[in-house]
Design a protein around this motif. Structure first.
Motif, mmCIF file in Angstrom:
data_model
loop_
_atom_site.group_PDB
_atom_site.id
_atom_site.type_symbol
_atom_site.label_atom_id
_atom_site.label_comp_id
_atom_site.label_asym_id
_atom_site.label_seq_id
_atom_site.Cartn_x
_atom_site.Cartn_y
_atom_site.Cartn_z
ATOM 1 N N GLY A 51 -0.959 -1.462 2.215
ATOM 2 C CA GLY A 51 0.208 -1.605 1.341
ATOM 3 C C GLY A 51 0.085 -2.698 0.292
ATOM 4 O O GLY A 51 0.591 -2.556 -0.826
ATOM 5 N N ARG A 81 -1.752 -1.448 -2.727
ATOM 6 C CA ARG A 81 -0.843 -0.574 -3.496
ATOM 7 C C ARG A 81 0.107 -1.410 -4.352
ATOM 8 O O ARG A 81 0.234 -1.192 -5.560
ATOM 9 C CB ARG A 81 -0.057 0.286 -2.493
ATOM 10 C CG ARG A 81 1.040 1.134 -3.078
ATOM 11 C CD ARG A 81 2.080 1.481 -2.004
ATOM 12 N NE ARG A 81 2.789 0.294 -1.541
ATOM 13 C CZ ARG A 81 3.057 0.026 -0.266
ATOM 14 N NH1 ARG A 81 2.705 0.835 0.704
ATOM 15 N NH2 ARG A 81 3.701 -1.075 0.059
ATOM 16 N N ASP A 125 3.994 -8.621 2.500
ATOM 17 C CA ASP A 125 3.086 -8.956 3.597
ATOM 18 C C ASP A 125 1.695 -8.423 3.248
ATOM 19 O O ASP A 125 1.564 -7.389 2.603
ATOM 20 C CB ASP A 125 3.578 -8.383 4.943
ATOM 21 C CG ASP A 125 3.574 -6.870 4.966
ATOM 22 O OD1 ASP A 125 3.906 -6.270 3.928
ATOM 23 O OD2 ASP A 125 3.229 -6.281 6.006
ATOM 24 N N ASP A 150 -2.016 -7.427 4.760
ATOM 25 C CA ASP A 150 -2.859 -7.158 5.939
ATOM 26 C C ASP A 150 -4.319 -7.272 5.514
ATOM 27 O O ASP A 150 -4.684 -6.881 4.407
ATOM 28 C CB ASP A 150 -2.614 -5.734 6.452
ATOM 29 C CG ASP A 150 -1.193 -5.572 6.928
ATOM 30 O OD1 ASP A 150 -0.693 -6.482 7.599
ATOM 31 O OD2 ASP A 150 -0.564 -4.537 6.604
ATOM 32 N N ARG A 189 -5.429 6.273 7.677
ATOM 33 C CA ARG A 189 -4.181 5.766 7.110
ATOM 34 C C ARG A 189 -3.303 6.910 6.602
ATOM 35 O O ARG A 189 -3.781 8.022 6.405
ATOM 36 C CB ARG A 189 -4.484 4.746 6.008
ATOM 37 C CG ARG A 189 -5.103 3.496 6.601
ATOM 38 C CD ARG A 189 -5.517 2.491 5.579
ATOM 39 N NE ARG A 189 -6.180 1.373 6.234
ATOM 40 C CZ ARG A 189 -5.562 0.272 6.634
ATOM 41 N NH1 ARG A 189 -4.278 0.103 6.412
ATOM 42 N NH2 ARG A 189 -6.242 -0.691 7.247
ATOM 43 N N ASP A 190 -2.019 6.610 6.367
ATOM 44 C CA ASP A 190 -1.094 7.714 6.095
ATOM 45 C C ASP A 190 -1.224 8.343 4.707
ATOM 46 O O ASP A 190 -1.510 9.521 4.576
ATOM 47 C CB ASP A 190 0.369 7.297 6.384
ATOM 48 C CG ASP A 190 0.843 6.061 5.630
ATOM 49 O OD1 ASP A 190 0.026 5.447 4.905
ATOM 50 O OD2 ASP A 190 2.030 5.710 5.754
ATOM 51 N N ASN A 219 -1.855 4.236 0.179
ATOM 52 C CA ASN A 219 -1.859 3.157 1.175
ATOM 53 C C ASN A 219 -3.222 3.011 1.831
ATOM 54 O O ASN A 219 -3.355 2.328 2.847
ATOM 55 C CB ASN A 219 -0.842 3.450 2.290
ATOM 56 C CG ASN A 219 0.584 3.368 1.801
ATOM 57 O OD1 ASN A 219 0.835 2.776 0.754
ATOM 58 N ND2 ASN A 219 1.502 3.950 2.545
ATOM 59 N N ASP A 262 1.369 10.035 13.860
ATOM 60 C CA ASP A 262 2.549 9.174 13.940
ATOM 61 C C ASP A 262 3.672 9.849 13.153
ATOM 62 O O ASP A 262 3.640 9.883 11.924
ATOM 63 C CB ASP A 262 2.238 7.786 13.350
ATOM 64 C CG ASP A 262 3.447 6.870 13.375
ATOM 65 O OD1 ASP A 262 4.518 7.297 13.857
ATOM 66 O OD2 ASP A 262 3.325 5.717 12.916
ATOM 67 N N ARG A 316 5.617 8.789 10.022
ATOM 68 C CA ARG A 316 5.043 8.972 8.686
ATOM 69 C C ARG A 316 5.831 9.969 7.841
ATOM 70 O O ARG A 316 5.759 9.944 6.620
ATOM 71 C CB ARG A 316 3.580 9.415 8.800
ATOM 72 C CG ARG A 316 2.685 8.275 9.246
ATOM 73 C CD ARG A 316 1.275 8.722 9.477
ATOM 74 N NE ARG A 316 0.387 7.583 9.679
ATOM 75 C CZ ARG A 316 -0.883 7.691 10.026
ATOM 76 N NH1 ARG A 316 -1.405 8.880 10.232
ATOM 77 N NH2 ARG A 316 -1.618 6.613 10.175
ATOM 78 N N ARG A 319 8.124 7.734 6.248
ATOM 79 C CA ARG A 319 7.377 6.887 5.299
ATOM 80 C C ARG A 319 7.045 7.687 4.042
ATOM 81 O O ARG A 319 7.110 7.179 2.940
ATOM 82 C CB ARG A 319 6.094 6.346 5.952
ATOM 83 C CG ARG A 319 6.363 5.172 6.891
ATOM 84 C CD ARG A 319 5.089 4.690 7.576
ATOM 85 N NE ARG A 319 4.009 4.300 6.697
ATOM 86 C CZ ARG A 319 3.834 3.063 6.196
ATOM 87 N NH1 ARG A 319 4.669 2.104 6.486
ATOM 88 N NH2 ARG A 319 2.794 2.809 5.414
ATOM 89 N N ARG A 336 10.087 7.705 1.969
ATOM 90 C CA ARG A 336 10.339 6.364 1.423
ATOM 91 C C ARG A 336 9.437 6.111 0.217
ATOM 92 O O ARG A 336 9.884 5.690 -0.841
ATOM 93 C CB ARG A 336 10.095 5.302 2.490
ATOM 94 C CG ARG A 336 9.896 3.913 1.876
ATOM 95 C CD ARG A 336 10.308 2.813 2.779
ATOM 96 N NE ARG A 336 9.393 2.559 3.863
ATOM 97 C CZ ARG A 336 8.494 1.567 3.852
ATOM 98 N NH1 ARG A 336 8.370 0.799 2.780
ATOM 99 N NH2 ARG A 336 7.727 1.361 4.890
HETATM 100 N N1 LIG Z 1 2.765 4.818 10.256
HETATM 101 C C1 LIG Z 1 1.885 4.128 9.551
HETATM 102 C C2 LIG Z 1 2.155 2.784 9.229
HETATM 103 C C3 LIG Z 1 1.209 2.087 8.501
HETATM 104 N N2 LIG Z 1 0.056 2.669 8.119
HETATM 105 C C4 LIG Z 1 -1.004 1.934 7.383
HETATM 106 O O1 LIG Z 1 -0.835 0.529 7.582
HETATM 107 C C5 LIG Z 1 -0.553 -0.119 6.344
HETATM 108 C C6 LIG Z 1 0.388 -1.279 6.538
HETATM 109 O O2 LIG Z 1 1.578 -0.838 7.136
HETATM 110 P P1 LIG Z 1 3.007 -1.451 6.814
HETATM 111 O O3 LIG Z 1 2.899 -2.888 6.462
HETATM 112 O O4 LIG Z 1 3.904 -1.047 7.922
HETATM 113 O O5 LIG Z 1 3.496 -0.614 5.554
HETATM 114 P P2 LIG Z 1 3.170 -0.803 4.041
HETATM 115 O O6 LIG Z 1 2.516 0.442 3.549
HETATM 116 O O7 LIG Z 1 2.432 -2.073 3.814
HETATM 117 O O8 LIG Z 1 4.609 -0.877 3.382
HETATM 118 P P3 LIG Z 1 5.575 -2.152 3.255
HETATM 119 O O9 LIG Z 1 5.534 -2.514 1.821
HETATM 120 O O10 LIG Z 1 6.896 -1.630 3.676
HETATM 121 O O11 LIG Z 1 5.062 -3.232 4.162
HETATM 122 C C7 LIG Z 1 -0.035 0.978 5.448
HETATM 123 O O12 LIG Z 1 -0.179 0.688 4.085
HETATM 124 C C8 LIG Z 1 -0.917 2.151 5.869
HETATM 125 O O13 LIG Z 1 -2.211 2.041 5.355
HETATM 126 C C9 LIG Z 1 -0.195 3.997 8.444
HETATM 127 O O14 LIG Z 1 -1.233 4.531 8.072
HETATM 128 N N3 LIG Z 1 0.726 4.697 9.162
#
Ligand SMILES: Nc1ccn([C@@H]2O[C@H](COP(=O)(O)OP(=O)(O)OP(=O)(O)O)[C@@H](O)[C@H]2O)c(=O)n1
Ligand SMILES: [Mg+2]
Length: 460
Positions: A79, A82, A92, A94, A167-168, A172, A210, A213, A216, A219
């Motif tokens: 994220g 992105r 945040d 990662d 990843r989703d 991302n 998951d 998703r 997500r 969203r």
């Molecule tokens: N159900 C999910 C949750 C997360 N991710 C992966 O983990 C990353 C980080 O997850 P998260 O921080 O929860 O979401 P973000 O995409 O970073 O969105 P946000 O801006 O809300 O933090 C995502 O970008 C995605 O690559 C995924 O593949 N499937």
């Protein structure tokens, strides 16, 4: 390459991989690997945004140095990449690495860097605190081997492509090196540029890993897409076929996502699409909602930063439906009361005088005054009277001048009788347009007393 040859190549890979002894879940692993081999294709670009340089705190520099010294690769993942590409400072960040959790533990121990939160280790995440100031989460590249649609058992890898593939969404699934190189295997950059939201590889597989998703997806659709109705048919089909999996997702997680969907762009169109694909009952929402009314409320609240509950309330026809929703989503007590408040008050007649209507409502609503003001402001947005929101003094009555102590002096005992009397006096005060003073109101007590119902006396 012709389709037949391609099919054969895939079949071969399938057969070779299927019996590989190191694989715990051959078929699942295999599907991902085919997906990866034929769809993942690395493209790189340089990121140019000052926001990227904001991330380089002295603590992050320590983290980068530690990985470099120990010859492990470290990149920003998911994220945050992105967001930076959209020129947004990520909330945040990662990190992903080729080091295994054991290697990281060894390395951080040697470098005297404090680790905490051991719960993440099983899934490859090590949390560290640097200079007693900043926390970082670093996760080993991994593949989800067994998934039950909520949680995954993982296997670690050194291959960035494999991690991108689990990843989703394509947007991302990118990584960012500290020299500003974006590593993009699934055309995430292009999708961002073209404002397209799609799953990485096979949407069915991604969703079944998951089910959250699904939410997500909607969203990010609201955040990214320029058009309200630009969903890929294949994506909606995969969602429609898999909505049942949402049953396994906790209400709290669903509500976290739904809240954002309700306030994002295109909320007026996205919720009806979610209805089309059969989602409402899995979200605790009524299947017979009046979606035209919902769209109207979205328009009324546009640009007014509505509480998500305000928009959601437009989907409910009765209090009962609010209870059903709460049973599923477990919204906060405040959110629950806000929904009930809107349902109860939205159809009360305002007799053509909205200011007097809201003043009366303020007067009638029990509870903390600041909460009442918040609730009424949301109701105004709902009813397309948002222009009144910014001027509470217009519709806030003065404090009610009579209190329990005044009534006691007039020989009215504490308890239900006193409550009834206060209510009647408030009505009299409302009729005077909040002009009557305490002495005038107290003079009315004698007239009101005979009209109050007999209350059962307490049993001795
Ligand atoms: N159900 C999910 C949750 C997360 N991710 C992966 O983990 C990353 C980080 O997850 P998260 O921080 O929860 O979401 P973000 O995409 O970073 O969105 P946000 O801006 O809300 O933090 C995502 O970008 C995605 O690559 C995924 O593949 N499937
Ligand atoms: Mg994030």
């Amino acid at each position: 390459m012709s389709r037949a040859i391609l099919r054969n190549v895939l079949k071969n890979i399938f057969q070779q991989t299927r019996f590989h002894p190191s694989l715990k879940q051959p078929v699942k692993y295999l599907c991902s690997s085919v997906d990866r081999k034929w769809k993942g294709h690395l493209t790189t670009m340089k990121l140019e945004t000052p926001k990227f340089h904001h991330l380089f705190t002295p603590e992050l520099k320590v983290l980068i140095d530690v990985f470099e010294r120990n010859n492990y690769e470290l990149r920003i993942a998911g994220g945050a990449v992105r967001d930076l590409l959209l020129d947004i400072l990520p909330s945040d960040v990662d990190f992903a690495t080729t080091a295994t959790p054991d290697q990281m533990i060894q390395m951080f121990t040697k470098e005297r860097i404090r680790m905490f939160n051991e719960r993440g280790v099983k899934h490859g995440t090590i949390s560290v605190r640097i200079n007693d100031k900043e926390n970082f989460e670093v996760t080993t590249l991994r593949i989800d081997v067994v998934t039950d649609g909520r949680r995954a058992e993982v296997e670690f890898t050194k291959d960035w492509l494999i991690d991108a593939n689990r990843r989703d969404l394509t947007i991302n699934a990118m990584f960012l090196g500290f020299d500003g190189t974006v590593h993009d295997y699934f055309s995430g950059v292009q999708d961002l540029q073209e404002r397209r939201v799609q799953f990485v590889g096979d949407p069915i597989q991604r969703i079944q890993e998951d089910y959250l998703r699904i939410l997500r997806y909607f969203r990010f659709y609201g955040r990214i897409s320029e058009r309200p109705d630009n969903h890929l048919t294949e994506t909606l089909k995969a969602i429609a076929e898999n909505v049942g999996g949402l049953e396994r997702i906790s209400g709290e997680r669903i509500w976290m996502e739904l809240k954002k969907i309700l306030c994002n762009n295109h909320a007026a169109d996205i919720i009806p699409v979610m209805y089309d694909v059969g989602m409402p009952s899995y979200l605790g929402l009524p299947s017979s909602a009046d979606l035209d009314h919902y769209r109207q409320v979205c328009r009324n609240t546009e640009g007014l930063q509505p509480n998500p509950v305000t928009r959601m309330s437009a989907l409910f026809k009765s209090e009962q439906e609010v209870y059903v929703m709460n049973e599923r989503l477990k919204v906060s007590a405040d959110e629950f009361r806000q929904a009930l408040f809107i349902i109860e008050s939205r159809h009360l007649p305002d007799k053509g005088n909205p200011i007097k209507f809201y003043k009366d409502l303020m007067c009638d609503t029990v509870g903390q005054r600041n909460k009442t003001v918040e609730r009424i402001i949301e109701l105004m947005k709902y009813k397309n009277e948002g222009e009144l929101c910014g001027n509470p003094s217009l519709w806030t009555p003065p404090p009610f001048p009579v209190g329990g102590a005044d009534l006691m002096k007039c020989n009215i005992k504490k308890g239900p009788h006193m409550q009834l009397m206060l209510k009647e006096l408030r009505n009299v005060w409302k009729e005077s347009d909040f002009k009557m003073e305490k002495s005038e109101l107290l003079e009315r007590i004698d007239d009101i007393l005979p009209t109050l119902p007999e209350l059962p006396s307490k049993k001795k």
